[in-house]
Design a protein around this motif. Structure first.
Motif, short mmCIF file in Angstrom:
data_model
loop_
_atom_site.label_atom_id
_atom_site.label_comp_id
_atom_site.label_asym_id
_atom_site.label_seq_id
_atom_site.Cartn_x
_atom_site.Cartn_y
_atom_site.Cartn_z
N ASN A 22 54.02 48.64 -3.45
CA ASN A 22 54.19 49.80 -2.58
C ASN A 22 55.47 49.69 -1.77
OD1 ASN A 22 53.61 47.98 -0.49
ND2 ASN A 22 51.42 48.48 -0.53
N ALA A 23 55.69 50.65 -0.89
CA ALA A 23 56.94 50.72 -0.11
C ALA A 23 57.07 49.54 0.84
CB ALA A 23 57.00 52.03 0.66
N GLU A 24 55.96 48.89 1.21
CA GLU A 24 56.01 47.73 2.11
C GLU A 24 56.29 46.44 1.35
OE1 GLU A 24 53.36 50.00 2.37
OE2 GLU A 24 54.44 50.99 4.00
N GLN A 25 56.64 46.58 0.07
CA GLN A 25 56.95 45.45 -0.82
C GLN A 25 55.76 44.51 -0.97
OE1 GLN A 25 60.60 43.75 0.76
NE2 GLN A 25 61.84 45.23 -0.38
N GLU A 26 54.57 45.07 -0.90
CA GLU A 26 53.37 44.30 -1.20
C GLU A 26 53.08 44.43 -2.69
OE1 GLU A 26 50.98 44.94 3.00
OE2 GLU A 26 50.92 46.51 1.48
#
Length: 369
Positions: A298-302
């Motif tokens: 995802n956008a949170e780099q998770e």
């Protein structure tokens, strides 16, 4: 004047059957009502939204007179559900209001004239009539309904294609990104007919049909379809338009296939879906050396990564899918395994089938991630 008298559950059953199609938002106030039509001890419960109409009957009318009225469906339903399950319920009509009496509870509801209720006009004759067990029709709906579109501007996708052909009934649904197809053997069909049944009708029929061998009669006419089973009659308008050619969408030349445990795949996809975004429900799949790798981010780099052993010894393939489309078919299928077929081209659709259901085909288009 008393209309009917019965136990709470006896009145609740026909009311619940028809009230499902009553719209909360409506252009005509009377469409928020159901029609009660009493002829002696026979009472008809009727509801319509002008596109679909459901009728059911019960034998608990009081007196020999003929009477009809309409009352707010949701209010009457909520009142009956809130009453104790024991004891008798009496419905009457006095000075333009419906009285509901049960034990020490008293209610008075506004009514509208039954003669004003806009029932759906039925054709003089039906050009096709066939009978099948309820469980068969329910299965035809259940196995493809999840692929129907919702509020698509291509209105013909907001429903399910039913194909009646000699010895067989097919159902097909697509939203343009995935397509589900199945078929069942049915006797009594001599000529081919294709109709598009509206989404709302399909969902109502799924709610009303049961897993029994009791018969359901299907009648077709120009622009209408009718289902009759038990004490229920459902009439629906059909969707006009040209449904996509499903035979062109279902691939027949896929040579790379493998079986995979349905529950294992479902669990892995559900875990990977946790880290997808709401707008982009994408997961990446990589097939290589007897291994299926599932990943998401995802956008949170998770990131999430899952691995499942499969019997795949062909060239590596990387492809992305909307995880919701995959979870939908896995939730419907109750088989131990599913069969997954692919092409070496990572841009090709995936074909999912079920070993026990030879007619079921589910095609999912890939997505770029």
């Amino acid at each position: 004047m008393q209309l009917l008298q019965a136990t709470r559950d006896a009145v609740l059953k026909p009311l619940s059957t028809v009230a499902g199609i009553v719209e909360r938002r409506h252009t005509m106030p009377i469409l928020a009502n159901i029609l009660l039509r009493k002829e002696g001890n026979r009472v008809a419960f009727i509801a319509t939204d002008l596109e679909v109409q459901i009728t059911t009957h019960a034998d608990f009318g009081v007196g020999d007179d003929v009477e009809s009225t309409t009352v707010a469906a949701r209010k009457l339903l909520d009142i009956l559900r809130a009453l104790p399950s024991t004891g008798e319920v009496k419905l009457g009509l006095n000075d333009g209001k419906m009285s509901v009496n049960a034990g020490k509870s008293r209610f008075a509801l506004q009514t509208l004239d039954g003669a004003e209720y806009p029932t759906v006009a039925q054709p003089e004759s039906w050009h096709l009539s066939l009978t099948m067990p309820q469980r068969t029709l329910r299965k035809l709906f259940n196995m493809v309904h999840f692929a129907m579109a919702q509020q698509d501007i291509r209105y013909y996708l907001n429903g399910m294609l039913m194909v009646f052909e000699e010895g067989m009934v097919r159902t097909v649904a697509t939203d343009g990104h995935r397509l589900a197809h199945t078929a069942e053997t049915v006797e009594g069909i001599n000529e081919r007919h294709e109709v598009i049944v509206p989404r709302k009708t399909v969902l109502e029929m799924q709610r009303l049909l049961d897993e029994s061998d009791e018969p359901v009669i299907i009648d077709l006419a120009a622009g209408q379809i009718r289902f009759t089973f038990g004490d229920v009659e459902l009439i629906s308008k059909l969707v006009e338009g040209k449904f996509p050619d499903f035979k062109r969408v279902i691939p027949t030349d896929y040579t790379r296939s493998f079986n995979i445990n349905r529950e294992a795949l479902q669990s892995s996809l559900q875990r990977a879906a946790i880290l997808t975004t709401d707008k982009l429900k994408g997961v990446k799949l990589r097939l290589e050396n007897n291994l299926l790798q599932i990943s998401s981010s995802n956008a949170e780099q998770e990131e999430a990564r899952e691995e499942i052993e499969v019997n795949y010894e062909f060239e590596p393939i990387d492809v992305g899918f909307n995880v919701s489309y995959l979870l939908d078919v896995l939730a419907m299928a109750k088989t131990e395994e599913i069969t997954w077929s692919v092409k070496p081209d990572g841009n090709a659709s995936a074909l999912i089938s079920l070993p026990e259901e030879t007619e079921f085909k589910y095609v999912v288009m890939p997505m770029r991630i």
